[in-house]
Design a protein around this motif. Structure first.
Motif, mmCIF file in Angstrom:
data_model
loop_
_atom_site.group_PDB
_atom_site.id
_atom_site.type_symbol
_atom_site.label_atom_id
_atom_site.label_comp_id
_atom_site.label_asym_id
_atom_site.label_seq_id
_atom_site.Cartn_x
_atom_site.Cartn_y
_atom_site.Cartn_z
ATOM 1 N N ASP A 160 108.418 47.134 63.739
ATOM 2 C CA ASP A 160 109.151 48.264 63.176
ATOM 3 C C ASP A 160 109.292 49.391 64.202
ATOM 4 O OD1 ASP A 160 110.219 49.427 60.498
ATOM 5 O OD2 ASP A 160 108.941 51.017 61.295
ATOM 6 N N LEU A 161 108.226 49.694 64.907
ATOM 7 C CA LEU A 161 108.281 50.749 65.917
ATOM 8 C C LEU A 161 109.215 50.364 67.059
ATOM 9 C CD1 LEU A 161 104.517 51.816 66.150
ATOM 10 C CD2 LEU A 161 106.334 52.792 64.731
ATOM 11 N N HIS A 162 109.214 49.096 67.378
ATOM 12 C CA HIS A 162 110.107 48.590 68.419
ATOM 13 C C HIS A 162 111.547 48.892 68.059
ATOM 14 C CE1 HIS A 162 111.622 45.431 71.292
ATOM 15 N NE2 HIS A 162 110.566 45.856 71.961
ATOM 16 N N GLN A 163 111.905 48.629 66.802
ATOM 17 C CA GLN A 163 113.268 48.868 66.343
ATOM 18 C C GLN A 163 113.587 50.359 66.230
ATOM 19 O OE1 GLN A 163 115.527 46.455 66.111
ATOM 20 N NE2 GLN A 163 113.885 45.112 66.827
ATOM 21 N N ARG A 164 112.576 51.168 66.068
ATOM 22 C CA ARG A 164 112.787 52.621 65.948
ATOM 23 C C ARG A 164 112.816 53.321 67.309
ATOM 24 N NH1 ARG A 164 112.140 54.768 60.637
ATOM 25 N NH2 ARG A 164 111.273 53.260 59.154
ATOM 26 N N GLY A 165 112.736 52.564 68.367
ATOM 27 C CA GLY A 165 112.895 53.179 69.680
ATOM 28 C C GLY A 165 111.788 52.913 70.668
ATOM 29 N N MET A 166 110.674 52.321 70.225
ATOM 30 C CA MET A 166 109.567 52.114 71.155
ATOM 31 C C MET A 166 109.936 51.100 72.246
ATOM 32 S SD MET A 166 105.504 51.585 70.279
ATOM 33 C CE MET A 166 105.559 49.814 69.976
ATOM 34 N N LYS A 167 110.942 50.288 72.005
ATOM 35 C CA LYS A 167 111.362 49.316 73.017
ATOM 36 C C LYS A 167 111.929 50.012 74.255
ATOM 37 C CE LYS A 167 115.808 48.669 70.653
ATOM 38 N NZ LYS A 167 116.657 47.678 69.939
ATOM 39 N N HIS A 168 112.224 51.316 74.134
ATOM 40 C CA HIS A 168 112.726 52.090 75.265
ATOM 41 C C HIS A 168 111.647 53.005 75.853
ATOM 42 C CE1 HIS A 168 116.665 50.652 74.171
ATOM 43 N NE2 HIS A 168 116.644 51.275 73.012
ATOM 44 N N ALA A 169 110.409 52.784 75.474
ATOM 45 C CA ALA A 169 109.324 53.672 75.905
ATOM 46 C C ALA A 169 109.195 53.726 77.421
ATOM 47 C CB ALA A 169 108.010 53.221 75.281
ATOM 48 N N GLU A 170 108.972 54.941 77.913
ATOM 49 C CA GLU A 170 108.654 55.148 79.323
ATOM 50 C C GLU A 170 107.145 55.326 79.506
ATOM 51 O OE1 GLU A 170 110.951 58.543 80.342
ATOM 52 O OE2 GLU A 170 112.882 57.523 80.094
ATOM 53 N N ASN A 171 106.509 55.883 78.477
ATOM 54 C CA ASN A 171 105.055 56.038 78.427
ATOM 55 C C ASN A 171 104.579 55.590 77.055
ATOM 56 O OD1 ASN A 171 104.497 57.621 81.017
ATOM 57 N ND2 ASN A 171 105.984 58.970 80.009
ATOM 58 N N ALA A 172 103.427 54.918 77.003
ATOM 59 C CA ALA A 172 102.877 54.504 75.713
ATOM 60 C C ALA A 172 101.363 54.424 75.809
ATOM 61 C CB ALA A 172 103.452 53.161 75.280
ATOM 62 N N LEU A 173 100.717 54.907 74.764
ATOM 63 C CA LEU A 173 99.256 54.878 74.693
ATOM 64 C C LEU A 173 98.850 54.342 73.330
ATOM 65 C CD1 LEU A 173 96.477 55.659 75.925
ATOM 66 C CD2 LEU A 173 96.770 57.922 74.884
ATOM 67 N N LEU A 174 98.099 53.253 73.322
ATOM 68 C CA LEU A 174 97.521 52.720 72.095
ATOM 69 C C LEU A 174 96.105 53.257 71.981
ATOM 70 C CD1 LEU A 174 97.714 50.730 69.657
ATOM 71 C CD2 LEU A 174 96.677 49.010 71.160
ATOM 72 N N SER A 175 95.830 53.972 70.912
ATOM 73 C CA SER A 175 94.501 54.553 70.728
ATOM 74 C C SER A 175 93.997 54.255 69.331
ATOM 75 C CB SER A 175 94.541 56.069 70.971
ATOM 76 O OG SER A 175 95.311 56.737 69.978
ATOM 77 N N GLY A 176 92.748 54.608 69.078
ATOM 78 C CA GLY A 176 92.179 54.395 67.759
ATOM 79 C C GLY A 176 90.794 54.971 67.688
ATOM 80 N N CYS A 177 90.339 55.222 66.473
ATOM 81 C CA CYS A 177 89.028 55.805 66.223
ATOM 82 C C CYS A 177 88.157 54.810 65.466
ATOM 83 C CB CYS A 177 89.193 57.093 65.417
ATOM 84 S SG CYS A 177 87.773 57.602 64.449
ATOM 85 N N SER A 178 86.929 54.592 65.928
ATOM 86 C CA SER A 178 85.947 53.757 65.254
ATOM 87 C C SER A 178 86.463 52.314 65.128
ATOM 88 C CB SER A 178 85.580 54.364 63.902
ATOM 89 O OG SER A 178 84.467 53.715 63.328
ATOM 90 N N ALA A 179 86.612 51.810 63.906
ATOM 91 C CA ALA A 179 87.163 50.465 63.740
ATOM 92 C C ALA A 179 88.553 50.388 64.352
ATOM 93 C CB ALA A 179 87.211 50.092 62.263
#
Length: 425
Positions: A160-179
């Motif tokens: 879904d994010l890919h279709q909303r524009g993430m496929k054109h990302a120049e910078n991307a950070l995958l993060s998360g807290c705890s689990a």
């Protein structure tokens, strides 16, 4: 497909406990509506109760339009049918129980509170599967009607994010807290594969580096607990094959057995005295019936000498596990001596006037320096009671050697649980 609209800015008052330190602050927090992926159910991507997966998102603006921060919510795990049934009706098991939430800390849209990522597209994946987004069981439990489909949720949200524009990302950070921080590690290379090869893509685990240690009774509680999670959710197929090809899938739920094979740059943000791990893995349920650890696990300054020795051994084991990450500048570290768990989601901890500091940098500044390759960041604080970074007062950082021991063998984590507190016999 369009991006999302900002909803509103409200006044948020936050008071939390980190050890015995109370952080209180008032600021403008962006309130973000829930995006529910109804169509994802066709692929079997559902929460524990069978409801559609969901996330919260705020669009980027200005120079951040093509930069993406995807943050995975935390919330522990469920390890068997009865435990998962207890979660199914709440927000950790059903999107039907979710609503709008405020964005703060790493998700804030205020430049003074989040100077490097404030204008990025910011997404918080709602956590409703109980397996750090790794489960994938095709059949539905006939009695409980529970669904174990965390891996499909991750795939559906990414699509879904890919279709909303993430496929054109120049910078991307995958993060998360705890689990969610664990999920960021386990899905790190998969996230990289989804994005343009020219994009700068990295991962950040906050409070997600869970250690395989024995508890104070000498038992392998956390190892057995993680094993039940992997079995219940059918997680084996979703865990990195570089690990599962060499050891039991349950052991591949521990970051220390996975990170050495991750090719995507990774930043580990963690307290050396991780409060969740000390309260749940080290002093595991049922090991302190007499309550002699009750005060210590609430405030380490109340620990006796024997208990403090166990905590220091836990820290040594934690740092030993981190040495497996090696010396590459692609690996970032911010390991402070706070008694804390998760430090990115609150502005008071992320970037504020009294935020924790290492090398005179807030967590937000250290992460940004690492992300943009401004400098190598391997900040490890001195041991407790040198916990003054939690109060932003002067402290001394400790030299941290990522090399090998005198025998030429890689340094590895030992188990602090073999040594019991003096007053525990």
């Amino acid at each position: 497909m369009e991006r999302w609209n900002k909803r509103q800015t409200g006044v948020i008052v936050v008071v939390i406990f980190v050890g015995v330190i109370i952080f209180g602050g008032t600021g403008n927090g962006l309130v973000v509506d829930l995006t529910v992926l109804e169509a994802a159910t066709a692929t079997g991507a559902v929460c524990l109760d069978g409801s559609p997966p969901a996330y919260h998102a705020a669009p980027g603006f200005g120079a951040g339009t093509n930069s993406w921060l995807v943050h995975i919510e935390g919330g522990g795990w469920c390890h068997n049918i009865s435990n998962c049934e207890a979660r199914r009706a709440g927000r950790l098991g059903s999107s039907r129980a979710m609503g709008s939430i405020p964005f703060s800390g790493i998700l804030s849209d205020r430049i003074e509170l989040n100077p490097e990522f404030y204008n990025w597209n910011k997404v918080k994946i709602a956590y409703c599967d109980g397996s750090s987004l790794t489960g994938d069981v095709e059949s539905v439990d006939p009695v409980s009607k529970l669904h174990f489909r965390g891996a499909r949720i991750f795939a559906a949200v990414m699509e879904d994010l890919h279709q909303r524009g993430m496929k054109h990302a120049e910078n991307a950070l995958l993060s998360g807290c705890s689990a969610g921080g664990l999920a960021a590690i386990l899905h790190c290379d998969r996230f990289r594969e989804l994005l343009p090869s020219a994009a700068r893509v990295k991962c950040l685990s906050d409070g997600g580096f869970f250690l395989n240690v024995r508890d104070i009774a000498g038992s392998e509680y956390i190892k057995n607990y993680f094993s039940e999670i992997v079995t219940t959710h059918g997680s084996a197929k979703s865990l990195p094959s570089s690990c599962t090809s060499k050891m039991s899938p349950a052991l591949c739920f521990f970051p220390q057995n996975v990170v050495t094979k991750i090719s995507t740059p990774l930043f580990v943000l963690n307290a050396a005295y991780d409060s969740w791990q000390i309260r749940n893995a080290l002093v595991s349920p049922g090991t302190d019936a007499a309550g002699v650890w009750r005060d210590c696990v609430s405030d380490p300054s109340l620990c006796d000498d024997g208990q403090l020795e166990v905590l220091q051994e836990f820290r040594a084991a934690f740092l030993g596990a981190l040495r497996g990450l090696g010396v590459s500048p692609a690996v970032g570290l911010f390991v402070n001596s706070c008694f804390a768990h998760c430090q990115t989601e609150l502005s008071e901890l992320w970037h504020f006037q009294d935020s924790p500091l290492l090398e005179n940098k807030t967590i937000a500044s250290a992460v940004a320096d690492w992300f943009y390759d401004r400098r190598a960041v391997k900040a490890v604080d001195c041991p407790f009671p040198c916990d003054s970074t939690c109060r932003s007062t002067p402290h001394v950082t400790e030299a941290f050697d990522f090399g090998v021991d005198s025998g030429g063998e890689s340094l590895s984590a030992g188990g602090p649980g073999d040594r019991r507190p003096h007053n525990n016999g």
